[in-house]
Design a protein around this motif. Structure first.
Motif, PDB file in Angstrom:
ATOM      1  N   GLY A 122      15.543  80.859  52.856  1.00 33.56           N
ATOM      2  CA  GLY A 122      16.755  80.894  52.034  1.00 33.56           C
ATOM      3  C   GLY A 122      17.970  80.362  52.774  1.00 33.56           C
ATOM      4  O   GLY A 122      18.761  79.582  52.228  1.00 33.56           O
ATOM      5  N   LEU A 123      18.128  80.777  54.038  1.00 40.39           N
ATOM      6  CA  LEU A 123      19.260  80.294  54.835  1.00 40.39           C
ATOM      7  C   LEU A 123      19.150  78.786  55.090  1.00 40.39           C
ATOM      8  O   LEU A 123      20.158  78.064  55.049  1.00 40.39           O
ATOM      9  CB  LEU A 123      19.342  81.048  56.161  1.00 40.39           C
ATOM     10  N   GLY A 124      17.938  78.320  55.335  1.00 31.95           N
ATOM     11  CA  GLY A 124      17.732  76.882  55.546  1.00 31.95           C
ATOM     12  C   GLY A 124      18.053  76.082  54.302  1.00 31.95           C
ATOM     13  O   GLY A 124      18.698  75.035  54.372  1.00 31.95           O
TER      14      GLY A 124
ATOM     15  N   ALA B 149      24.532  72.995  51.239  1.00 34.94           N
ATOM     16  CA  ALA B 149      25.927  72.923  51.675  1.00 34.94           C
ATOM     17  C   ALA B 149      26.209  71.601  52.381  1.00 34.94           C
ATOM     18  O   ALA B 149      27.238  70.960  52.142  1.00 34.94           O
ATOM     19  CB  ALA B 149      26.257  74.095  52.591  1.00 34.94           C
ATOM     20  N   THR B 150      25.305  71.149  53.228  1.00 33.46           N
ATOM     21  CA  THR B 150      25.473  69.877  53.938  1.00 33.46           C
ATOM     22  C   THR B 150      25.495  68.708  52.962  1.00 33.46           C
ATOM     23  O   THR B 150      26.321  67.801  53.088  1.00 33.46           O
ATOM     24  CB  THR B 150      24.342  69.682  54.966  1.00 33.46           C
ATOM     25  N   LEU B 151      24.612  68.712  51.972  1.00 32.05           N
ATOM     26  CA  LEU B 151      24.582  67.639  50.978  1.00 32.05           C
ATOM     27  C   LEU B 151      25.869  67.596  50.166  1.00 32.05           C
ATOM     28  O   LEU B 151      26.413  66.522  49.910  1.00 32.05           O
ATOM     29  CB  LEU B 151      23.375  67.809  50.054  1.00 32.05           C
ATOM     30  N   VAL B 152      26.375  68.747  49.764  1.00 28.82           N
ATOM     31  CA  VAL B 152      27.620  68.799  48.992  1.00 28.82           C
ATOM     32  C   VAL B 152      28.785  68.279  49.823  1.00 28.82           C
ATOM     33  O   VAL B 152      29.583  67.457  49.359  1.00 28.82           O
ATOM     34  CB  VAL B 152      27.900  70.232  48.478  1.00 28.82           C
ATOM     35  N   ILE B 153      28.902  68.721  51.049  1.00 26.87           N
ATOM     36  CA  ILE B 153      29.999  68.296  51.918  1.00 26.87           C
ATOM     37  C   ILE B 153      29.926  66.796  52.187  1.00 26.87           C
ATOM     38  O   ILE B 153      30.935  66.107  52.221  1.00 26.87           O
ATOM     39  CB  ILE B 153      29.996  69.106  53.229  1.00 26.87           C
ATOM     40  N   THR B 154      28.724  66.283  52.362  1.00 24.92           N
ATOM     41  CA  THR B 154      28.547  64.873  52.696  1.00 24.92           C
ATOM     42  C   THR B 154      28.769  63.944  51.508  1.00 24.92           C
ATOM     43  O   THR B 154      29.438  62.921  51.636  1.00 24.92           O
ATOM     44  CB  THR B 154      27.125  64.637  53.254  1.00 24.92           C
ATOM     45  N   PHE B 155      28.264  64.291  50.341  1.00 22.37           N
ATOM     46  CA  PHE B 155      28.249  63.353  49.234  1.00 22.37           C
ATOM     47  C   PHE B 155      29.234  63.650  48.108  1.00 22.37           C
ATOM     48  O   PHE B 155      29.440  62.804  47.247  1.00 22.37           O
ATOM     49  CB  PHE B 155      26.828  63.256  48.642  1.00 22.37           C
ATOM     50  N   TYR B 156      29.847  64.806  48.068  1.00 24.75           N
ATOM     51  CA  TYR B 156      30.761  65.138  46.981  1.00 24.75           C
ATOM     52  C   TYR B 156      32.143  64.590  47.293  1.00 24.75           C
ATOM     53  O   TYR B 156      32.745  64.915  48.306  1.00 24.75           O
ATOM     54  CB  TYR B 156      30.832  66.652  46.773  1.00 24.75           C
ATOM     55  N   LYS B 157      32.661  63.709  46.427  1.00 21.85           N
ATOM     56  CA  LYS B 157      33.985  63.120  46.617  1.00 21.85           C
ATOM     57  C   LYS B 157      35.018  63.984  45.901  1.00 21.85           C
ATOM     58  O   LYS B 157      34.849  64.335  44.740  1.00 21.85           O
ATOM     59  CB  LYS B 157      34.006  61.699  46.046  1.00 21.85           C
ATOM     60  N   ASP B 158      36.097  64.310  46.619  1.00 21.11           N
ATOM     61  CA  ASP B 158      37.173  65.073  46.001  1.00 21.11           C
ATOM     62  C   ASP B 158      37.811  64.257  44.886  1.00 21.11           C
ATOM     63  O   ASP B 158      38.050  63.065  45.034  1.00 21.11           O
ATOM     64  CB  ASP B 158      38.247  65.431  47.039  1.00 21.11           C
ATOM     65  N   ASP B 159      38.111  64.896  43.779  1.00 17.61           N
ATOM     66  CA  ASP B 159      38.777  64.239  42.657  1.00 17.61           C
ATOM     67  C   ASP B 159      40.157  64.846  42.493  1.00 17.61           C
ATOM     68  O   ASP B 159      40.290  65.959  41.982  1.00 17.61           O
ATOM     69  CB  ASP B 159      37.952  64.419  41.385  1.00 17.61           C
ATOM     70  N   PRO B 160      41.200  64.148  42.933  1.00 13.93           N
ATOM     71  CA  PRO B 160      42.553  64.702  42.851  1.00 13.93           C
ATOM     72  C   PRO B 160      42.971  65.063  41.423  1.00 13.93           C
ATOM     73  O   PRO B 160      43.739  65.987  41.220  1.00 13.93           O
ATOM     74  CB  PRO B 160      43.439  63.580  43.399  1.00 13.93           C
ATOM     75  N   GLN B 161      42.451  64.333  40.437  1.00 12.80           N
ATOM     76  CA  GLN B 161      42.829  64.601  39.046  1.00 12.80           C
ATOM     77  C   GLN B 161      42.320  65.964  38.570  1.00 12.80           C
ATOM     78  O   GLN B 161      42.904  66.556  37.664  1.00 12.80           O
ATOM     79  CB  GLN B 161      42.278  63.498  38.135  1.00 12.80           C
TER      80      GLN B 161
END
Length: 128
Positions: free
Chosen positions: A12-14, A20-32
């Protein structure tokens, strides 16, 4: 029984770390999509990172920060001057974004020329 629990806990921790790593790496912030406080901080962080050494274009800024809060443009002979403002500091809770709550980014022919407090006065001087 304890071995099975520990195995599931580690699994579960893995899995959590991977997601979490995938979200941080590939999720682009959307200012709108941000609330105004987060967007202010996002704008300010980006503007503070700007450097005169690198070539920054108007399209690069618009792609990263989204639509500006205020914008003005004028043509002076063969040069196009455009200043865009992004809100970086809250002053008054009146629902209106004013220039004193923003940081200006001045572009000359689509290239970043100047930013900060003197950007608007330079825009006015060069577009008379």
């Amino acid at each position: 029984m304890i071995k099975k629990f520990i195995r599931y806990l580690i699994l579960g921790l893995g899995l959590y770390a991977l997601i979490a790593t995938l979200v941080i790496t590939f999720y682009k912030d959307d200012p709108q999509a941000m609330i105004w406080q987060d967007r202010e901080a996002f704008n300010e962080r980006y503007i503070k990172k700007l450097s005169i050494d690198e070539s920054v274009t108007l399209n690069t800024v618009l792609d990263y920060l989204g639509s500006p809060d205020l914008t003005y443009a004028k043509r002076n002979k063969d040069q196009v001057w455009q200043i865009i403002f992004y809100r970086t500091q809250h002053k008054t809770s009146d629902g209106i974004t004013t220039m004193d709550e923003c940081t200006g980014l001045l572009f000359k022919n689509g290239e970043l020329f100047l930013w900060g407090p003197s950007a608007y006065s330079t825009f006015q001087e060069n577009t008379r």
